[in-house]
Structures are given as C-alpha cells and as structure tokens.
Write an enzyme that holds these catalytic residues in place. Structure first.
Site, PDB file in Angstrom:
ATOM      1  N   LEU A   1       0.885  -1.150   0.000  1.00 45.87           N
ATOM      2  CA  LEU A   1       0.000   0.000   0.000  1.00 45.87           C
ATOM      3  C   LEU A   1       0.924   1.201   0.000  1.00 45.87           C
ATOM      4  O   LEU A   1       1.878   1.239   0.775  1.00 45.87           O
ATOM      5  CB  LEU A   1      -0.881   0.016   1.264  1.00 45.87           C
ATOM      6  N   ASP A   2       0.672   2.174  -0.873  1.00 41.06           N
ATOM      7  CA  ASP A   2       1.572   3.324  -0.916  1.00 41.06           C
ATOM      8  C   ASP A   2       1.477   4.126   0.383  1.00 41.06           C
ATOM      9  O   ASP A   2       0.610   3.888   1.224  1.00 41.06           O
ATOM     10  CB  ASP A   2       1.344   4.179  -2.167  1.00 41.06           C
ATOM     11  N   GLU A   3       2.376   5.062   0.542  1.00 41.82           N
ATOM     12  CA  GLU A   3       2.491   5.826   1.776  1.00 41.82           C
ATOM     13  C   GLU A   3       1.181   6.512   2.167  1.00 41.82           C
ATOM     14  O   GLU A   3       0.828   6.591   3.338  1.00 41.82           O
ATOM     15  CB  GLU A   3       3.609   6.864   1.621  1.00 41.82           C
TER      16      GLU A   3
ATOM     17  N   SER B   1      -1.852   5.501   1.364  1.00 43.83           N
ATOM     18  CA  SER B   1      -2.960   4.556   1.481  1.00 43.83           C
ATOM     19  C   SER B   1      -2.940   3.873   2.846  1.00 43.83           C
ATOM     20  O   SER B   1      -1.918   3.812   3.508  1.00 43.83           O
ATOM     21  CB  SER B   1      -2.886   3.511   0.370  1.00 43.83           C
TER      22      SER B   1
ATOM     23  N   ARG C   1      -0.470   2.055  -8.234  1.00 40.30           N
ATOM     24  CA  ARG C   1      -1.452   3.105  -7.938  1.00 40.30           C
ATOM     25  C   ARG C   1      -2.718   2.967  -8.793  1.00 40.30           C
ATOM     26  O   ARG C   1      -3.336   3.945  -9.200  1.00 40.30           O
ATOM     27  CB  ARG C   1      -0.820   4.481  -8.084  1.00 40.30           C
TER      28      ARG C   1
END
Length: 189
Positions: A46-48, A50, A148
């Site tokens: 999960l990106d930063e 999220s 993403r």
C-alpha cells in the site's frame, strides 16, 4: 518443515509498506508498529498515502499465492465529488490508465457506491473540510494490482481519490484499528 509466521496489520496513513528505506529522507516503516521477526515481508504493498489491510508473512510461497490474480483485493476510496452511476459502470468495465509509460485498460471489476463505512475505517488523516465540496465513497474489488491502480482508475472517470483504504484480501476482512497488528498461525485466502 519450517514454521512460518503471519500477521495482519491495519497500515496507517504515512507509513511505507516496507522495513528498510535506503533513501536519505526519514520515513515511517512497518517495524515501528511491531517487533516483526527477521524475514518478514509485506504481501503486496500500500503506498504511503494509502491505509488498510496489509498481510505480512515469513513464507515466500504464501506471498506469491496472495499476490496472484485469483485473490480479490477490495478497496474503499473516498473520491472528490458525488460519484455517478455512469462513472461506476465505467470502472466496472475497465478504464484506460498509464502504467510504466504505456496505456493499459484495466480488467473488469466490481465497483459500487458505499453509503455506510465500517468502524475499522476510522477517521484517518483529515483530507479536507466541507468548504472544498462534497465527497463520496466507493468500493472497488480487483484481482490485479498495477502501480497506484485504484487512484488512476478513479481519476480516469473524473473522480480523483482523496483517501484509499484496503478493506479485504480474499476472505480476510479489515477488523483492526489503524496501527494495530495481529499475529496469526495461518490464514486461508
């Protein structure tokens, strides 16, 4: 036979889905939330910005299975504006996004408007206030996971994502509060 360890975590906003960050800027890492054993890896990322359900394991084979295209991942996205049924239909049927410098049409997926959020979503990071206009929540369930992807998909239909929370991986549902970690013996997807 090696005994592997598995973990469920509700990754909070602002943390990277990793244990080591080689760049000079300091970042919040998963190891700050729990004393994970050596060899623990995040299954997917999960990106930063999220949040939500992240599975971790010491078993590389389990990681491969979960990241596979047969396992559904469900996300709740808070989007800018009141999303339309037309936009939901476009999401369901696949939209064109950019990936690694090429155009890509996403696979068909399940998507719907969400009217009531589960408690586990919590308040999260304050995105903005009412002065900036209305927002709405949608659910998107994918079996693929391009970089993403959910954010690109909602932007492609004219409703950029403001907040993104993964609430399910396979049959495992998010039930923890942000920052909580649960150590489990095994899990079935």
């Amino acid at each position: 036979m090696q005994n592997h360890q598995h973990f469920l975590i509700h990754k909070p906003h602002g943390f990277l889905s990793q244990f080591v960050y080689a760049k000079k800027r300091s970042k919040k890492l998963l190891g700050e939330l729990y004393d994970f054993p050596e060899g623990t890896m995040a299954i997917g990322r999960l990106d930063e910005a999220s949040e939500g359900l992240l599975l971790l394991t010491t078993d590389g084979m389990m990681s491969e299975i979960v990241r596979g295209k047969s396992v559904e991942k469900e996300y709740y996205a808070q989007v800018d504006g009141i999303i339309t049924e037309e936009a939901i239909e476009r999401l369901k049927n696949g939209v064109e996004i950019g990936f690694n410098g090429i155009r890509y049409v996403t696979k068909k997926c399940d998507s719907k408007i969400v009217f009531e959020l589960p408690d586990c979503i919590g308040e999260g990071k304050k995105i903005r206030d009412e002065r900036h206009g209305p927002t709405s929540w949608i659910s998107i369930t994918l079996t693929e996971g391009k970089f993403r992807q959910v954010r690109k998909m909602t932007a492609a239909v004219g409703f950029p994502t403001l907040r993104l929370v993964r609430i399910r991986v396979g049959n495992i549902h998010l039930q923890l509060k942000a920052g909580e970690v649960l150590s489990i013996f095994e899990f079935e997807i």
